[in-house]
Scaffold this active site. Sequence first.
Site, short mmCIF file in Angstrom:
data_model
loop_
_atom_site.label_atom_id
_atom_site.label_comp_id
_atom_site.label_asym_id
_atom_site.label_seq_id
_atom_site.Cartn_x
_atom_site.Cartn_y
_atom_site.Cartn_z
N HIS A 60 0.81 -1.14 0.04
CA HIS A 60 0.11 0.00 0.11
C HIS A 60 0.84 1.12 -0.07
O HIS A 60 0.43 2.25 0.47
CB HIS A 60 -1.09 0.26 1.23
CG HIS A 60 -1.52 -1.31 1.51
ND1 HIS A 60 -2.98 -1.66 0.93
CD2 HIS A 60 -1.35 -2.62 2.15
CE1 HIS A 60 -3.35 -2.58 1.36
NE2 HIS A 60 -2.37 -3.17 1.88
N SER A 115 16.31 20.13 -15.37
CA SER A 115 15.18 21.05 -15.67
C SER A 115 15.46 22.53 -16.16
O SER A 115 16.47 22.84 -15.49
CB SER A 115 14.25 21.00 -14.33
OG SER A 115 13.53 22.46 -14.42
#
Length: 459
Positions: A138, A259
């Site tokens: 999970h 970036s």
Amino acid sequence: MAAIGATAHFDYRLARYDVQCSQAHVMMLLKQQIIEDADAQRLMEGLEALREKIEDEAFHVNAEDVHTALEQQLEELVGPVAGNIGMARARNDLAVTSLKLWLRESIDSLIEQLASVLNAFCEQARSHAATVMPGFSHLQAGQPITFGHLCLAYGETLFRDVERLHSARAALRECPLGSGAIAGTAFPIDRDYSAQLLGFDRPSANSVDSVGERSFALDFLAASASLALSLSRFAAEIVFWSSQPVGFIHLPDVLVTGSAAMPHKRNPDAAELVRAKCGRVLGNQQQLQTVVKGLPLSYFRDLQEDKEALFDTADSLHLMLDATLSIVTLMEPQIDTMARAASVDFLTSSDLADWLTQTHQIPFREAHGVVVRLVKAAEQEGRSLSDLSPQTRAAIDARIATGDWPSIDAEDSVRSRTSFGGTAPAQVARAADRFASRLAALRRLSKRIANNQICISAL
Ligand code: ARG
């Protein structure tokens, strides 16, 4: 018609295999004395010239499809005798046989690449058999595991995908050549002979089926979909691990991009693209399934839409495997970060429940309930489970008020999980050894299959 019917811009890839088919066909025609020696000789010379042209990348498809172009160019080379190449065969059986030959080689090279990825996972598993990290379910940190154990988990996943590719290859064992357009041929051909020359196990049993079926292509696309899914799951793991809040993995410069706006960033684009290319592979499977759905036998022009799905899938998988190999080989596990993340509070709570069952004979379900309350109390008191006072313990359950109280850290936890297939470092090291020998056996088998040294048909 010309615009919608042309396949030359992609089926040029089949040129080499089309020539192989023609060479086998001419040899068979000669053996059966269906053509004269001299004609066979001329045809073989022409085909050899075409083969060289293809190898030198000087061949261009100047017709609707590669098969027509080769026949035309053969005629330019050897004259009207070229017309004999069309005896006892049709484009329907030729196209599907060429495609099967192309697919056979593609599968072999994908398996080879995949074996290198498996080897890289195995090497990482050996190096990190004892590197402790949190195991997630999970996406919640659940129990400590070792990084090596997780690498072998992906190894197992991909091993099954190799087996799927092997069975997709086994679906290529029948040779359709000689099925003609639909009904076979009136010429006294020897289909066993041409099948054998082309490295098939046997000729296909039914001419109608042969020219109309594409289940071998669907088998490959299904195996490919499974492989692409497996690779995408690992890629997603890499994106997660290499993110800054997690920081389990450092990727080298060659596998990240910067970036334009944020100078500090190291984006895991290679992994993201492995994950994304899975979309094309799944889409290709659906495309061909949809083309074939509801199509009566035998050949329809619909079926020429089989090729791009296969080509694009093979190309995508080659790229995905290449990037994955680099990632698995070059990723640097951040051992301290992983260890810190595994030593957070309560990751060993299930070990405490096991301990209560083993040392206090508290049935496991009850022990689990006790630990749930202990965790709540520890959270309230801002302590770890090992620091809980006897008073707090007594308030929760009288049976644990006195006596020893364990301090179980992440390393103790993984060391204790010695069950077969478990994460104990000693088990992981043994599992890596077993994996390496299975991989070696797989490589030997793949090599023998690729060299057509064994007949893989069960029937
Ligand atoms: N390019 C075609 C294909 O790949 C070849 C077969 C054409 N046969 C025909 N009857 N039109 O399927």
